[in-house]
Motif scaffolding. Structure first.
Motif, PDB file in Angstrom:
ATOM      1  N   GLU A 227     -13.360   5.389   2.005  1.00 35.26           N
ATOM      2  CA  GLU A 227     -12.023   4.879   2.337  1.00 35.26           C
ATOM      3  C   GLU A 227     -12.056   3.930   3.536  1.00 35.26           C
ATOM      4  O   GLU A 227     -11.356   2.921   3.546  1.00 35.26           O
ATOM      5  N   THR A 228     -12.890   4.222   4.531  1.00 40.66           N
ATOM      6  CA  THR A 228     -12.957   3.351   5.718  1.00 40.66           C
ATOM      7  C   THR A 228     -13.449   1.957   5.350  1.00 40.66           C
ATOM      8  O   THR A 228     -12.963   0.966   5.883  1.00 40.66           O
ATOM      9  N   LEU A 229     -14.411   1.893   4.415  1.00 40.78           N
ATOM     10  CA  LEU A 229     -14.892   0.580   3.973  1.00 40.78           C
ATOM     11  C   LEU A 229     -13.817  -0.159   3.195  1.00 40.78           C
ATOM     12  O   LEU A 229     -13.653  -1.375   3.339  1.00 40.78           O
ATOM     13  N   LEU A 230     -13.091   0.558   2.350  1.00 42.75           N
ATOM     14  CA  LEU A 230     -11.996  -0.071   1.600  1.00 42.75           C
ATOM     15  C   LEU A 230     -10.964  -0.666   2.563  1.00 42.75           C
ATOM     16  O   LEU A 230     -10.508  -1.791   2.367  1.00 42.75           O
ATOM     17  N   GLU A 231     -10.605   0.101   3.576  1.00 43.80           N
ATOM     18  CA  GLU A 231      -9.624  -0.378   4.548  1.00 43.80           C
ATOM     19  C   GLU A 231     -10.153  -1.609   5.292  1.00 43.80           C
ATOM     20  O   GLU A 231      -9.421  -2.583   5.489  1.00 43.80           O
ATOM     21  N   GLU A 232     -11.419  -1.561   5.689  1.00 48.31           N
ATOM     22  CA  GLU A 232     -12.016  -2.681   6.427  1.00 48.31           C
ATOM     23  C   GLU A 232     -12.033  -3.958   5.578  1.00 48.31           C
ATOM     24  O   GLU A 232     -11.635  -5.035   6.034  1.00 48.31           O
ATOM     25  N   VAL A 233     -12.486  -3.826   4.342  1.00 49.05           N
ATOM     26  CA  VAL A 233     -12.540  -4.988   3.448  1.00 49.05           C
ATOM     27  C   VAL A 233     -11.137  -5.511   3.158  1.00 49.05           C
ATOM     28  O   VAL A 233     -10.898  -6.722   3.156  1.00 49.05           O
ATOM     29  N   SER A 234     -10.193  -4.608   2.948  1.00 45.66           N
ATOM     30  CA  SER A 234      -8.820  -5.032   2.668  1.00 45.66           C
ATOM     31  C   SER A 234      -8.215  -5.759   3.863  1.00 45.66           C
ATOM     32  O   SER A 234      -7.512  -6.757   3.684  1.00 45.66           O
TER      33      SER A 234
ATOM     34  N   PRO B 122       4.702  -3.945   7.893  1.00 46.31           N
ATOM     35  CA  PRO B 122       4.027  -2.766   7.330  1.00 46.31           C
ATOM     36  C   PRO B 122       4.241  -2.640   5.821  1.00 46.31           C
ATOM     37  O   PRO B 122       3.317  -2.277   5.083  1.00 46.31           O
ATOM     38  N   GLU B 123       5.440  -2.983   5.342  1.00 43.20           N
ATOM     39  CA  GLU B 123       5.727  -2.880   3.908  1.00 43.20           C
ATOM     40  C   GLU B 123       4.870  -3.858   3.107  1.00 43.20           C
ATOM     41  O   GLU B 123       4.293  -3.496   2.079  1.00 43.20           O
ATOM     42  N   ASN B 124       4.820  -5.106   3.586  1.00 37.62           N
ATOM     43  CA  ASN B 124       4.018  -6.112   2.883  1.00 37.62           C
ATOM     44  C   ASN B 124       2.537  -5.761   2.905  1.00 37.62           C
ATOM     45  O   ASN B 124       1.823  -5.973   1.927  1.00 37.62           O
ATOM     46  N   TYR B 125       2.083  -5.235   4.026  1.00 41.27           N
ATOM     47  CA  TYR B 125       0.668  -4.865   4.127  1.00 41.27           C
ATOM     48  C   TYR B 125       0.360  -3.727   3.155  1.00 41.27           C
ATOM     49  O   TYR B 125      -0.668  -3.747   2.478  1.00 41.27           O
ATOM     50  N   LYS B 126       1.254  -2.743   3.063  1.00 44.47           N
ATOM     51  CA  LYS B 126       1.051  -1.635   2.116  1.00 44.47           C
ATOM     52  C   LYS B 126       1.026  -2.157   0.671  1.00 44.47           C
ATOM     53  O   LYS B 126       0.208  -1.733  -0.136  1.00 44.47           O
ATOM     54  N   LYS B 127       1.922  -3.099   0.363  1.00 42.96           N
ATOM     55  CA  LYS B 127       1.925  -3.699  -0.978  1.00 42.96           C
ATOM     56  C   LYS B 127       0.603  -4.421  -1.232  1.00 42.96           C
ATOM     57  O   LYS B 127       0.031  -4.312  -2.312  1.00 42.96           O
ATOM     58  N   TYR B 128       0.164  -5.175  -0.227  1.00 42.66           N
ATOM     59  CA  TYR B 128      -1.094  -5.908  -0.366  1.00 42.66           C
ATOM     60  C   TYR B 128      -2.246  -4.941  -0.597  1.00 42.66           C
ATOM     61  O   TYR B 128      -3.098  -5.174  -1.457  1.00 42.66           O
ATOM     62  N   LEU B 129      -2.296  -3.856   0.178  1.00 43.63           N
ATOM     63  CA  LEU B 129      -3.367  -2.870   0.013  1.00 43.63           C
ATOM     64  C   LEU B 129      -3.375  -2.297  -1.402  1.00 43.63           C
ATOM     65  O   LEU B 129      -4.443  -2.137  -2.005  1.00 43.63           O
ATOM     66  N   ALA B 130      -2.205  -2.008  -1.932  1.00 43.20           N
ATOM     67  CA  ALA B 130      -2.129  -1.448  -3.282  1.00 43.20           C
ATOM     68  C   ALA B 130      -2.629  -2.449  -4.324  1.00 43.20           C
ATOM     69  O   ALA B 130      -3.362  -2.083  -5.245  1.00 43.20           O
ATOM     70  N   ILE B 131      -2.259  -3.701  -4.153  1.00 43.36           N
ATOM     71  CA  ILE B 131      -2.663  -4.735  -5.105  1.00 43.36           C
ATOM     72  C   ILE B 131      -4.148  -5.058  -4.974  1.00 43.36           C
ATOM     73  O   ILE B 131      -4.849  -5.232  -5.969  1.00 43.36           O
ATOM     74  N   SER B 132      -4.629  -5.128  -3.739  1.00 48.86           N
ATOM     75  CA  SER B 132      -6.009  -5.577  -3.515  1.00 48.86           C
ATOM     76  C   SER B 132      -7.040  -4.456  -3.595  1.00 48.86           C
ATOM     77  O   SER B 132      -8.238  -4.729  -3.583  1.00 48.86           O
ATOM     78  N   ARG B 133      -6.610  -3.214  -3.674  1.00 48.45           N
ATOM     79  CA  ARG B 133      -7.541  -2.085  -3.678  1.00 48.45           C
ATOM     80  C   ARG B 133      -8.631  -2.219  -4.739  1.00 48.45           C
ATOM     81  O   ARG B 133      -9.815  -2.076  -4.425  1.00 48.45           O
ATOM     82  N   PRO B 134      -8.293  -2.506  -6.004  1.00 46.08           N
ATOM     83  CA  PRO B 134      -9.363  -2.644  -7.004  1.00 46.08           C
ATOM     84  C   PRO B 134     -10.345  -3.769  -6.674  1.00 46.08           C
ATOM     85  O   PRO B 134     -11.554  -3.610  -6.851  1.00 46.08           O
ATOM     86  N   MET B 135      -9.838  -4.909  -6.185  1.00 44.40           N
ATOM     87  CA  MET B 135     -10.724  -6.025  -5.841  1.00 44.40           C
ATOM     88  C   MET B 135     -11.612  -5.672  -4.652  1.00 44.40           C
ATOM     89  O   MET B 135     -12.795  -6.012  -4.631  1.00 44.40           O
ATOM     90  N   SER B 136     -11.028  -4.987  -3.674  1.00 50.47           N
ATOM     91  CA  SER B 136     -11.809  -4.586  -2.498  1.00 50.47           C
ATOM     92  C   SER B 136     -12.883  -3.581  -2.898  1.00 50.47           C
ATOM     93  O   SER B 136     -14.024  -3.670  -2.435  1.00 50.47           O
ATOM     94  N   ALA B 137     -12.534  -2.632  -3.762  1.00 52.17           N
ATOM     95  CA  ALA B 137     -13.514  -1.644  -4.222  1.00 52.17           C
ATOM     96  C   ALA B 137     -14.644  -2.328  -4.979  1.00 52.17           C
ATOM     97  O   ALA B 137     -15.823  -2.006  -4.783  1.00 52.17           O
ATOM     98  N   THR B 138     -14.310  -3.280  -5.810  1.00 50.68           N
ATOM     99  CA  THR B 138     -15.327  -4.025  -6.556  1.00 50.68           C
ATOM    100  C   THR B 138     -16.243  -4.777  -5.598  1.00 50.68           C
ATOM    101  O   THR B 138     -17.464  -4.797  -5.779  1.00 50.68           O
ATOM    102  N   GLN B 139     -15.653  -5.390  -4.574  1.00 53.88           N
ATOM    103  CA  GLN B 139     -16.458  -6.129  -3.596  1.00 53.88           C
ATOM    104  C   GLN B 139     -17.427  -5.194  -2.873  1.00 53.88           C
ATOM    105  O   GLN B 139     -18.604  -5.515  -2.716  1.00 53.88           O
ATOM    106  N   VAL B 140     -16.955  -4.019  -2.450  1.00 52.66           N
ATOM    107  CA  VAL B 140     -17.819  -3.070  -1.746  1.00 52.66           C
ATOM    108  C   VAL B 140     -18.928  -2.585  -2.675  1.00 52.66           C
ATOM    109  O   VAL B 140     -20.098  -2.521  -2.290  1.00 52.66           O
ATOM    110  N   LYS B 141     -18.577  -2.262  -3.914  1.00 56.90           N
ATOM    111  CA  LYS B 141     -19.587  -1.799  -4.884  1.00 56.90           C
ATOM    112  C   LYS B 141     -20.635  -2.884  -5.119  1.00 56.90           C
ATOM    113  O   LYS B 141     -21.837  -2.607  -5.187  1.00 56.90           O
TER     114      LYS B 141
END
Length: 166
Positions: free
Chosen positions: A103-110, A137-156
């Motif tokens: 999770e820490t890596l996901l947050e960092e990449v996001s 904070p609302e926009n950032y939370k929306k961004y995190l939700a949208i970008s989570r799959p892309m960030s996870a793919t990047q970390v992987k």
């Protein structure tokens, strides 16, 4: 196309899903348009005179050669990027099914991706006041939700490439 000066037509358009006015997203609209001017594009002769207008020290043969070289370089770069993406996808598929991204890596990449997006917006001319409106904070939370799959793919992909390089 096929219209004369002064002629009017109705044009039907569908607003894109992502539009500046959310109420219009996906809806059709009919616009009445009138042709005010008919133009025909006349292309210049491809000769040394044309080349001199582009750059005073070039002949047509040199300009043509440089244009071909530029297109070839662009094609090679596109091919390189496509190959890189295909390699990343193949490496990600080879990871164990239970591979979890910390999770820490996901947050960092996001956070990095969010900062890069804001930087891109600034480079495109978005004012600082508009950028401040995006940074909530609302926009950032929306961004995190949208970008989570892309960030996870990047970390992987990063993990996979590092493992291959060992």
């Amino acid at each position: 196309m096929g219209v004369r000066k002064g002629e009017s037509r109705d044009i039907t358009v569908t607003f894109p899903a992502r539009t500046s006015v959310p109420e219009l997203a996906g809806k059709e609209a009919i616009f009445e348009v009138t042709c005010e001017k008919v133009q025909r594009r006349v292309l210049p002769e491809t000769d040394d005179t044309f080349a001199k207008k582009v750059r005073s020290d070039l002949t047509w043969a040199e300009l043509d050669s440089k244009l071909h070289e530029g297109v070839e370089q662009e094609c090679a770069e596109i091919q390189r990027k496509q190959t890189h993406r295909a390699l990343e996808r193949a490496l990600i598929k080879s990871l164990p099914a239970d591979f979890e991204v910390p999770e820490t890596l996901l947050e960092e990449v996001s956070k990095e991706r969010f900062a890069m997006m804001l930087g891109d917006l600034r480079e495109r001319g978005t004012s600082d006041e508009q950028l401040k409106e995006y940074i909530t904070p609302e926009n950032y939370k929306k961004y995190l939700a949208i970008s989570r799959p892309m960030s996870a793919t990047q970390v992987k992909a990063d993990f996979s490439l590092k493992e291959v390089c060992r």
